[in-house]
Design an enzyme around this catalytic site. Sequence first.
Site, mmCIF file in Angstrom:
data_model
loop_
_atom_site.group_PDB
_atom_site.id
_atom_site.type_symbol
_atom_site.label_atom_id
_atom_site.label_comp_id
_atom_site.label_asym_id
_atom_site.label_seq_id
_atom_site.Cartn_x
_atom_site.Cartn_y
_atom_site.Cartn_z
ATOM 1 N N PRO A 1 -1.495 -3.640 -16.807
ATOM 2 C CG PRO A 1 -0.558 -2.408 -14.998
ATOM 3 C CD PRO A 1 -1.189 -3.954 -15.440
ATOM 4 N N GLY B 1 0.851 -1.215 0.172
ATOM 5 C CA GLY B 1 -0.062 0.080 -0.001
ATOM 6 C C GLY B 1 0.997 1.303 -0.003
ATOM 7 C CG LEU C 1 6.344 2.656 -18.328
ATOM 8 C CD1 LEU C 1 7.406 1.639 -17.344
ATOM 9 C CD2 LEU C 1 7.445 3.166 -19.343
ATOM 10 C CB SER D 1 2.334 -8.038 -7.144
ATOM 11 O OG SER D 1 1.839 -7.517 -8.257
ATOM 12 C CB ALA D 2 4.767 -2.791 -5.342
ATOM 13 C CE LYS E 1 4.213 -7.266 -12.194
ATOM 14 N NZ LYS E 1 3.740 -7.174 -10.955
ATOM 15 N N GLY F 1 0.247 1.385 -5.076
ATOM 16 C CA GLY F 1 -0.550 1.527 -4.050
ATOM 17 C C GLY F 1 -1.041 2.472 -3.338
#
Length: 366
Positions: free
Chosen positions: A243, A64, A245, A135-136, A220, A69
């Site tokens: 998405p 987040g 870039l 998922s960062a 991914k 996030g």
Amino acid sequence: MGFVRSDESKKMEIEELKRMLVACAAVHRRKDEEEFKGARNNSNNVPKEIGGDGEEKLVCVTSGVSFLGLALVNCLLLRGYAVRILIDHREDREELRELMRRTCSNSVSVVTAKLTEVDDLTAAFEGCRGVFHTSALADPAGLSGYSKSMAEVEVKTTENVMKACGRASSVRNCVLTSSLSACIWRDGPLQDLSSPVINHESWSDESLCIHKKLWYALGKLKSEKNAWKLAEENDFKLATICPGLVTGPDFIQRNSTATIAYLKGAQEMYADGLLATVDVTRLAEAHLCVYEAMNKTAFGRYICFDRVIASEDEAENLAKEMGMPASKICGNAHDHIPCPFELSNRKLTSLMSSTLGRCYIESLNE
């Protein structure tokens, strides 16, 4: 999870969260004053697909305090949701709690959970009706981009999140942030492919990603495929957003790992007409739109972009934003070559126009 952000990136995200909470608090105070004066209908602040009790409006956002996030948290708060931010470092938790105390934010809470521990995640999700897994991941060195080992971690952590969604009794829906790179890397000559159109039904080729060492695309791709399998096994609704870039204010500093990783193979994407970008705010709005429609019409995968880099000028402008030579994106070619492929986000555009109004049509190109 094993990966940490640089101090500079962390400071930028904390400052952004502070600005966001102050702005949201001001909005809610103004709404409260309007309600007191009887200036508006109380029901307007309740999300269309969400009931009136607290649990129905509570959602969790993993990563987040990240570039996407934070944009998503902001979007959810303005829409009237209560948001639980999941972080995996306890030292960040105390700093964020103090920040929320000073900004008097009652709509945001913070929970610490390791993405490597399914039990931790299950406890963090309990009480939430929905989960957004953004998922960062970040490179600990801040230099090498997204490595093969990071792809393996992403697959495993996404698997853990899906399992936790299945175990948490309150969770009904999950929105997973995948990537357009999980759709565009297809092997074989154009004439052998079923269609030159890349859309929500397109999948990248795993062996090609490995051969080209496209670890971000591979991570991914495998994460998303595993997520679909686990959602079916655990009987909860899943939607994925792919998405291009992700751009926006200071994106190269705030989202450097994903940016560098996504642009591996940029020259080939540009030549094929597949190098697309999306503003982070519009991407957050797409997540919210899909989530709110999941109990009615939303299903499956959604490609999300608002611009295709189709000329040298556009490539130069993008390169300038990132502080790199344009040749890294468009190579040394000076002649325009007709692109063999076509990107389509028609499915998402149609959904957003029908659920959240025609204003979204202007911000998402087909």
